[in-house]
Design a protein around this motif. Structure first.
Motif, PDB file in Angstrom:
ATOM      1  N   ASP A   3       5.591  -2.561   5.572  1.00 14.48           N
ATOM      2  CA  ASP A   3       4.237  -2.708   5.063  1.00 14.48           C
ATOM      3  C   ASP A   3       4.238  -3.237   3.650  1.00 14.48           C
ATOM      4  O   ASP A   3       3.363  -3.959   3.233  1.00 14.48           O
ATOM      5  N   THR A   4       5.185  -2.837   2.924  1.00 12.23           N
ATOM      6  CA  THR A   4       5.194  -3.238   1.532  1.00 12.23           C
ATOM      7  C   THR A   4       5.927  -4.532   1.301  1.00 12.23           C
ATOM      8  O   THR A   4       6.129  -4.951   0.193  1.00 12.23           O
ATOM      9  N   ALA A   5       6.351  -5.117   2.337  1.00  6.86           N
ATOM     10  CA  ALA A   5       7.135  -6.338   2.161  1.00  6.86           C
ATOM     11  C   ALA A   5       6.382  -7.343   1.325  1.00  6.86           C
ATOM     12  O   ALA A   5       5.176  -7.439   1.382  1.00  6.86           O
ATOM     13  N   ARG A   6       7.095  -8.020   0.562  1.00  3.54           N
ATOM     14  CA  ARG A   6       6.454  -8.987  -0.318  1.00  3.54           C
ATOM     15  C   ARG A   6       6.106 -10.255   0.417  1.00  3.54           C
ATOM     16  O   ARG A   6       5.107 -10.875   0.197  1.00  3.54           O
ATOM     17  N   HIS A 240      -7.404  -3.304  13.920  1.00  2.00           N
ATOM     18  CA  HIS A 240      -6.669  -4.262  13.103  1.00  2.00           C
ATOM     19  C   HIS A 240      -5.252  -3.739  12.913  1.00  2.00           C
ATOM     20  O   HIS A 240      -5.070  -2.672  12.329  1.00  2.00           O
ATOM     21  N   PRO A 241      -4.249  -4.483  13.380  1.00  5.84           N
ATOM     22  CA  PRO A 241      -2.885  -3.961  13.389  1.00  5.84           C
ATOM     23  C   PRO A 241      -2.358  -3.585  12.001  1.00  5.84           C
ATOM     24  O   PRO A 241      -1.565  -2.658  11.871  1.00  5.84           O
ATOM     25  N   ILE A 242      -2.792  -4.286  10.988  1.00  7.54           N
ATOM     26  CA  ILE A 242      -2.311  -3.962   9.642  1.00  7.54           C
ATOM     27  C   ILE A 242      -3.045  -2.756   9.084  1.00  7.54           C
ATOM     28  O   ILE A 242      -2.452  -1.830   8.540  1.00  7.54           O
ATOM     29  N   LEU A 243      -4.351  -2.766   9.243  1.00 11.97           N
ATOM     30  CA  LEU A 243      -5.144  -1.679   8.679  1.00 11.97           C
ATOM     31  C   LEU A 243      -4.805  -0.346   9.329  1.00 11.97           C
ATOM     32  O   LEU A 243      -4.848   0.701   8.694  1.00 11.97           O
ATOM     33  N   LEU A 244      -4.462  -0.423  10.605  1.00 12.23           N
ATOM     34  CA  LEU A 244      -4.147   0.806  11.327  1.00 12.23           C
ATOM     35  C   LEU A 244      -3.028   1.564  10.625  1.00 12.23           C
ATOM     36  O   LEU A 244      -3.015   2.790  10.578  1.00 12.23           O
ATOM     37  N   LYS A 245      -2.094   0.791  10.072  1.00 11.05           N
ATOM     38  CA  LYS A 245      -0.937   1.451   9.503  1.00 11.05           C
ATOM     39  C   LYS A 245      -1.102   1.792   8.033  1.00 11.05           C
ATOM     40  O   LYS A 245      -0.217   2.369   7.421  1.00 11.05           O
ATOM     41  N   ASP A 246      -2.236   1.456   7.505  1.00  9.51           N
ATOM     42  CA  ASP A 246      -2.443   1.752   6.093  1.00  9.51           C
ATOM     43  C   ASP A 246      -2.495   3.260   5.887  1.00  9.51           C
ATOM     44  O   ASP A 246      -3.199   3.967   6.608  1.00  9.51           O
ATOM     45  N   PRO A 247      -1.762   3.752   4.909  1.00 14.84           N
ATOM     46  CA  PRO A 247      -1.736   5.201   4.690  1.00 14.84           C
ATOM     47  C   PRO A 247      -3.101   5.783   4.374  1.00 14.84           C
ATOM     48  O   PRO A 247      -3.384   6.929   4.727  1.00 14.84           O
ATOM     49  N   ASP A 248      -3.951   5.008   3.744  1.00 15.82           N
ATOM     50  CA  ASP A 248      -5.301   5.508   3.480  1.00 15.82           C
ATOM     51  C   ASP A 248      -6.010   5.812   4.782  1.00 15.82           C
ATOM     52  O   ASP A 248      -6.696   6.819   4.918  1.00 15.82           O
ATOM     53  N   VAL A 249      -5.825   4.910   5.724  1.00 14.27           N
ATOM     54  CA  VAL A 249      -6.466   5.112   7.018  1.00 14.27           C
ATOM     55  C   VAL A 249      -5.883   6.341   7.705  1.00 14.27           C
ATOM     56  O   VAL A 249      -6.587   7.191   8.221  1.00 14.27           O
TER      57      VAL A 249
END
Lengths: 514, 407
Positions: A3-6, A240-249
């Motif tokens: 997730d944090t990949a640049r 949303h595949p990215i948002l799903l993995k967001d820690p806030d979510v």
């Protein structure tokens, strides 16, 4: 998970789970343009500092990558800690104090510009399961009294994805929590080109009625509308595949306690800052004249403008239909009462009975109209409203791309000026100051060259992200519309079937009049 | 502009059968005198009805003939019945309401003014709709004028009226001018006096059970029909509004369909088509409800008023009779003008009895007609509602089937 990949490797597919809370850097292929997420000015320096170092990460050796990553992380970990880190790694998940919502967190945001294939890859790598999550918002409960009262909603998540700690869990959230979530996601992802689903709108009138404790049709409808909208909002966000993995979510869905998002209040300092920013953006948008070299973007922007216009028009018509159907229901009920009275005073027995039956039929029909109006509203009208807002988010993302381009151009112009200045220096005859000035300029030029490169990378990155996002958005849109409109039409079918039943029952009564 | 499409009378009437469109009245078809409105013309501010008569009665010069009449002439005929003392004992068929195209005309005018602000398709669509509305109002006013004439023709006494024959046969203008201000004012006061009087007279309890019952019944019935009629109109208007919305939704969906580049374009076009068709059905439902229910209630509002008027006249007659009796007694007691009082009393008695006799029959007939009309209309209403609902259902189901099949 990366997730944090640049940098987004376009076709890179191997990712590793981070063991000790380090950032995971995907292995970018050599030819991918390095792109940092577009940075806001505040973080410019740090990202620049990191920029060049990024290059060294472009190699195939995961271990090396991690080794360097360790260094990288330690440099900015104070800043990182402030931001909600990403990734499934539980270690780095400090609770973000609300104030950080305002600080630009671009540098290390977790969304990566994964290619579409990578999205799927990640999910599979991650959990080995397909998208399987269902969120429901239910049980609105009024908590507190008077003007400080608020509605608390139960958010239940049912999932088999290994992303989550449990399979079936629920938490209590209030409206401002949802707004807070959106606010965080927006500040993290919007400016790099991700279409973040907008949260449902605030409504002072609606909430005041609820606070005051008015228990009537309109306030019940308001609560139901809101509940349904919150549910749709969450489902869209996790789709949303990215948002799903967001820690806030994840935190929002899972943790029992959530810090109050005070900055969502309209009159807070954050709220006012938001308004000022919005105004500034509007002005900027008017002054930026972008040379669109990519026909795809021009076409898509036009497409979304048209869609916006048409959906707004359609939405207005459907709202009018809802209103008139409700009116029809009320008027039918009144007519039913009146017909019953008429039946009572009619002295011919059979006719009297028939009129009473007519009154009953009309009463049932009025209920039918009421139900249909609800379907009109909750299915059709709300869908359109959601999409009008979503398209607003899409347009916002296009605007960010313009801003990114502008920044790039600005850097280029500055570089040009500095180069001219350098050339001029060659011809001055102040030898003592010359060397120092020359060195200074050389440094500045180097810096600016880096900036320009970065700007170009950012621009290309956001363009790429937007392309993917738009394609995903369009797919979702097609699916959504088809599903909901078919559902709506089925509700119309049901209404007609009921109507037939009622009139068929009435007909023999009418014929029985003699 | 409007006249062009609507002046071709024969065309628009041809779709319906030429027989009397006695929607609200159940009439026996009597071969000796048949009246109908075979044609109508709408001009700037008046409507010209072609009244067509077929008769085997000897009074008429021919067996079949037509004349052109305007609304004012119908009113003249109606008023002549009301003012004729001989007809005091009958329910005078209610006069047809004045043709009112103002609302429709206004809408058409507004449309013309707003032509520039909408697309050509929208404009054509709206124009068609407004013209259809205009046509519907037109047909209704023709039907109501026709019903009036048919009722008169079916009434055993009224059909023999001389004015009626003149109305039917005299092929020149009857030179009936509309009432001028003074006469309208007189009418107004007459009505005020009548209603005040009516209240007083209504208070008099009738010895006759039948009439007492009828009085109570009619009073209440009239009020409730009024209420039902008003609420029915409101309901139908909401229905029309909803169907108008569907029209706009269909247009928007169509535009979306033509603009969209994804799979949705075919989808939107199909749904737009569905909304177009379903809206037409909804509009027809509203129109049929209007015709079968609203018009029925309106008509019986007027008829029940006419019945009330009859009762009033009878009560008036009763009061006159009783007063004449009292006057006679007084005269006999004073032994003055006894003969005059006697003649007067006999006159009143005779009048009253005549009215009572025919009134009873009239009221019984009224009930029979009313029941029959309601039955006919309610059955037709239910049948039409079913027909439309089934049509709508089929439309929706087939569309859903197609859409699901494609997804």
């Amino acid at each position: 998970m990366a997730d944090t990949a640049r940098d987004p490797p376009p076709d890179r597919t191997d990712f590793h789970e981070v063991e000790d809370g380090e950032d995971l850097f995907p292995e970018p292929s050599a030819e991918t343009p390095e792109s940092q997420p577009a940075s806001l000015s505040a973080v410019d320096i740090s990202t620049n500092a990191n920029g060049p170092k990024q290059d060294s990460f472009f190699d195939d050796d995961n271990e090396d990558l991690f080794a360097e990553a360790t260094e990288e992380v330690s440099l900015d970990s104070p800043e990182r800690d402030v931001l909600l880190s990403d990734g499934p790694s539980p270690a780095i998940t400090p609770i973000t104090p609300p104030t950080s919502v305002i600080t630009p967190r671009i540098g290390h945001t977790h969304d990566d510009m994964f290619t579409h294939s990578s999205f799927d890859e990640i999910e599979e790598e991650e959990s080995g399961d397909s998208f399987d999550i269902h969120i429901s918002v239910s049980d609105p409960e009024k908590i507190g009294d008077g003007m400080n009262a608020y509605m608390a909603y139960k958010v239940t998540t049912k999932t088999s994805m290994s992303l989550f700690k449990q399979r079936d869990f629920a938490v209590k959230r209030r409206f401002s929590d949802f707004l807070g979530l959106h606010s965080k996601l927006a500040s993290k992802y919007l400016h790099i080109g991700y279409i973040v689903p907008p949260a449902p709108e605030k409504s002072i009138v609606g909430m005041t009625k609820v606070k005051v404790g008015k228990e009537d049709q309109s306030s019940n409808e308001f609560v139901e509308k809101r509940r349904s909208a919150l549910e749709r909002y969450l489902m869209r966000t996790v789709k949303h595949p990215i948002l799903l993995k967001d820690p806030d979510v994840l935190q929002f869905l899972e943790s029992t306690e959530l810090p109050r998002a005070v900055n969502t209040q309209a009159l807070s300092s954050a709220g006012i800052l938001r308004m000022v920013n919005k105004a500034a953006d509007a002005v900027n948008k008017m002054t930026i004249k972008m040379n669109e070299s990519d026909a795809w973007f021009e076409e898509k922007q036009q497409h979304f403008e048209n869609l916006d216009l048409q959906l707004k028009k359609l939405h207005a018509s459907v709202e009018s239909l809802v209103c008139h159907r409700k009116e029809l229901s009320v008027n039918t009920a009144q007519f039913a009462k009146s017909a019953a009275m008429l039946g009572n005073s009619e002295d011919h027995t059979a006719l009297s009975r028939a009129l009473s039956q007519l009154a009953e039929v009309e009463e049932k029909i009025d209920q039918l109209h009421q139900d249909q109006a609800n379907a009109d509203l909750y299915l059709f009208s709300e869908l359109l409203g959601d999409y009008v807002r979503l398209i607003g988010a899409v347009k916002g993302v296009f605007d960010h791309r313009m801003k990114t381009w502008q920044k790039w151009q600005d850097s280029q112009m500055l570089l040009q000026k500095k180069r001219e200045a350098e050339a001029k220096l060659q011809f001055t005859n102040k030898p003592d100051k010359l060397q120092q000035a020359k060195d200074e300029i050389k440094e500045e030029i180097e810096e600016l060259e880096g900036k320009v490169q970065q700007g170009e990378r950012d621009f290309e990155q956001i363009s790429k992200t937007i392309r993917k996002e738009v394609s995903r958005f369009e797919k979702e849109r097609v699916k959504d519309f088809k599903m909901i409109i078919v559902k709506y039409l089925e509700s119309l079918v049901q209404t007609q079937q009921q109507l037939i039943k009622y009139w068929e029952a009435f007909l023999p009564e009418a014929k029985a009049i003699s | 502009m409007m006249q062009e499409g609507l002046d071709d009378g024969p065309d628009f009437l041809s779709e319906e059968d030429r027989g009397p469109r006695a929607v609200n009245v159940d009439l026996e078809m009597d071969a000796t005198l048949q009246v109908d409105i075979s044609d109508a013309l709408s001009e700037r501010d008046k409507v010209k009805f072609t009244v067509h008569t077929k008769s085997t009665l000897p009074n008429f010069k021919q067996n079949e003939f037509s004349v052109v009449r305007q609304h004012e002439e119908f009113i003249w005929l109606h008023d002549s019945f009301v003012e004729n003392e001989d007809y005091a004992g009958y329910i005078i068929p209610p006069a047809p309401p004045r043709p009112d195209f103002d609302a429709s005309r206004e809408k058409l005018q507004k449309l013309g003014e707003g032509e520039g602000s909408m697309t050509k398709e929208e404009f054509t669509k709206m124009k068609q709709e407004l013209e259809a509305e205009y046509l519907a109002i037109f047909k209704k006013t023709v039907a109501m004028h026709e019903v009036f004439l048919c009722r008169v023709a079916a009434h055993p006494i009224l059909r023999k009226d001389l004015n009626f024959h003149v109305f039917l046969e005299y092929n020149q203008d009857l030179s009936v001018r509309g009432k001028n201000k003074k006469e309208k004012l007189e009418d107004f006061f007459k009505n005020v006096v009548k209603s005040a009087d009516g209240v007083l007279v209504a208070g008099v309890k009738d010895v006759d059970d039948f009439f007492e019952h009828e009085k109570t019944f009619l009073l209440e019935y009239h009020n409730r029909v009024k209420d039902a009629s008003a609420k029915c109109d409101r309901m139908i208007r909401s229905h029309k509004n909803a169907s108008d919305d569907m029209n706009r939704i269909a247009s928007s969906l169509y535009t979306l369909g033509t603009q969209d580049s994804t799979d949705l374009c075919k989808f939107f076009l199909k749904v737009s088509e569905l909304f177009e068709k379903t809206r037409k059905i909804e509009a027809r439902v509203a129109a049929d409800e209007d015709l079968k229910l609203a018009d029925l209630l309106k008509y019986y509002l007027r008829e029940s008023q006419a019945a009330k008027d009859l009762l009033y006249r009878r009560s008036r007659g009763l009061v006159d009779y009783e007063n004449a009796n009292k006057a006679l007694d007084k005269a006999r007691a004073k032994n003055r003008d006894v003969l005059q009082a006697e003649t007067n009393q006999q006159l009143c008695c005779h009048k009253f009895e005549k009215i009572s006799e025919s009134a009873k029959q009239e009221l019984i007939d009224f009930k029979t007609r009313r029941v029959a009309a309601f039955r006919k209309n309610l059955v037709e209403l239910a049948e039409l509602e079913l027909k439309h609902a089934k049509g709508n259902l089929q439309l929706l189901q087939s569309c859903v089937g197609v859409l699901k099949g494609n997804t």
